[in-house]
Design an enzyme around this catalytic site. Structure first.
Site, PDB file in Angstrom:
ATOM      1  N   GLU A 135       0.815  -1.349   0.086  1.00 13.00           N
ATOM      2  CA  GLU A 135      -0.147  -0.084  -0.061  1.00 13.00           C
ATOM      3  C   GLU A 135       0.617   0.799   0.249  1.00 13.00           C
ATOM      4  O   GLU A 135       0.812   1.901  -0.439  1.00 13.00           O
ATOM      5  CB  GLU A 135      -0.942   0.177   1.441  1.00 13.00           C
ATOM      6  CG  GLU A 135      -1.547   0.715   1.993  1.00 13.00           C
ATOM      7  CD  GLU A 135      -2.141   1.780   0.776  1.00 13.00           C
ATOM      8  OE1 GLU A 135      -2.913   1.522  -0.796  1.00 13.00           O
ATOM      9  OE2 GLU A 135      -3.363   2.593   1.228  1.00 13.00           O
ATOM     10  N   THR A 189      -3.368  10.055  -5.024  1.00  7.67           N
ATOM     11  CA  THR A 189      -2.846  10.324  -2.941  1.00  7.67           C
ATOM     12  C   THR A 189      -1.506  10.853  -3.387  1.00  7.67           C
ATOM     13  O   THR A 189      -1.730  12.217  -2.313  1.00  7.67           O
ATOM     14  CB  THR A 189      -3.211   8.880  -3.438  1.00  7.67           C
ATOM     15  OG1 THR A 189      -3.808   7.989  -3.003  1.00  7.67           O
ATOM     16  CG2 THR A 189      -2.787   8.537  -1.867  1.00  7.67           C
TER      17      THR A 189
HETATM   18  N1  HSE Z   1      -5.781   9.116   4.230  1.00  9.74           N
HETATM   19  C1  HSE Z   1      -5.613   9.266   2.625  1.00  9.74           C
HETATM   20  C2  HSE Z   1      -4.914  10.199   1.867  1.00  9.74           C
HETATM   21  C3  HSE Z   1      -6.075   8.256   2.257  1.00  9.74           C
HETATM   22  O1  HSE Z   1      -5.638  11.003   2.139  1.00  9.74           O
HETATM   23  O2  HSE Z   1      -3.840  10.742   1.629  1.00  9.74           O
HETATM   24  C4  HSE Z   1      -5.912   8.062   0.539  1.00  9.74           C
HETATM   25  O3  HSE Z   1      -6.659   7.238   0.232  1.00  9.74           O
END
Ligand code: HSE
Length: 317
Positions: A135, A189
């Site tokens: 991940e 992301t």
């Molecule tokens: N917590 C992560 C972000 C989730 O906001 O970057 C990414 O899907």
């Protein structure tokens, strides 16, 4: 050395909503669908190989060490010293950059399938470090656990510190429904993290903490009265919403149809809303059709309870 006891295993891991309202990088839960499937085949010669077939294969690399599923299994191989090889076949059912935890689902399904080949030597908690290795590819190595923990473990998950695999899973009532709308654009992301401020004010930190605490209280008590006020994010949403066409219209559609709260799923573009009435959720999905058709944008809608199971092995032989 670890020897495979089976020649074939197939596992599924679900999409997940992460950054749940005020739970930036901390709170996430899976939904029943969509999700990714991994088939794992035992092969005589050592090494991990990967093929990707079916569905949402755009921008998904088949390079084992660059793919979240492949990387997760490479980490397992290094730790457990497989005696044989393993071929992974990834059935990619949701695109990357969707805000649905697509990369996490691939990694979670992969570690579960390979664990099944080995006849389940590891618990899901013990599989987490390997899945997380995969991940982490999606956010330039910055590890956040709010997709991988729910995709693997299931339930309403609060991740305290992913470096130490410290998290809890809360019981959640079945009357809580989540509607997720996925506008068909890609937001990576790593990019969506890059646009966030590096520091926040004390005032914002206090507000976000209060909202997160009240969200948890609402989940535990089943009293969602305050959700309208608290299911939103002070840290990332103000910046990321600008990247999502239809954000304001979708929010209005959800809230006018009786949503309990609305926010961005993960780093977007997916958006989610909580409901406690299936009819209101269904009605909202019809209204959202008008919103995204008006924008001439493809979209998908899912309505689900919080999925309690997470990744699962569906076949082993
Ligand atoms: N917590 C992560 C972000 C989730 O906001 O970057 C990414 O899907």
């Amino acid at each position: 050395m670890s020897r495979f006891k089976y020649s074939y295993a197939r596992a599924f891991a679900p999409a997940s909503v992460s950054n749940v309202g005020p739970g930036f990088d901390v709170i996430g839960f899976p939904i029943d669908e969509p999700g990714d499937y991994i088939e794992a085949f035992t092969r005589p010669s050592k090494g991990v190989t990967l093929r990707i077939i079916a569905g949402e294969t755009n921008n998904v690399t088949a390079r084992v060490d660059m793919n979240t599923a492949g990387k997760a299994v490479l980490a397992m191989e290094e730790a457990l010293a497989f005696e044989q090889g393993v071929e992974l076949v990834l059935h990619k059912q949701m695109p990357i950059g969707s805000g649905l935890g697509s990369s996490a689902a691939s990694a979670a399904a992969a570690v579960c399938a390979v664990n099944a080949l080995l006849e389940y030597p590891l618990s899901k908690h013990e599989l987490l470090p390997f899945a997380l290795e995969g991940e982490a590819l999606t956010s330039n190595g910055i590890k956040h656990g709010d997709n991988i923990v729910p995709a693997l473990l299931g339930g309403f998950c609060i991740v305290r510190d992913i470096e130490t695999y410290s998290y809890v899973t809360l019981p959640v009532k079945d009357d809580l429904l989540c509607l997720v709308v996925h506008p068909h654009i890609v937001i990576e992301t790593a990019f969506a993290r890059g646009i966030l401020p590096k520091e926040i004010s004390m005032k914002l930190a206090v507000k976000q903490s209060a909202n997160a605490a009240l969200l948890v209280a609402g989940i535990l008590t089943g009293d969602y009265t305050l959700f309208k006020e608290i299911v939103h994010d002070e840290l990332a949403e103000p910046f990321r919403k600008k990247l999502i066409p239809g954000y304001e219209e979708a929010k209005l559609a959800c809230m006018q149809n009786g949503a309990l709260g609305f926010s961005i799923s993960g780093s977007g573009p997916s958006l989610f809303a909580f409901f406690d009435d299936p009819a209101k959720a269904e009605k909202t999905s019809v209204t959202l059709t008008g919103v995204f058709e008006g924008l001439q944008m493809g979209y998908s809608v899912y309505i689900s309870k919080v999925n309690k199971q997470g990744a699962k092995v569906v076949e082993v032989r």
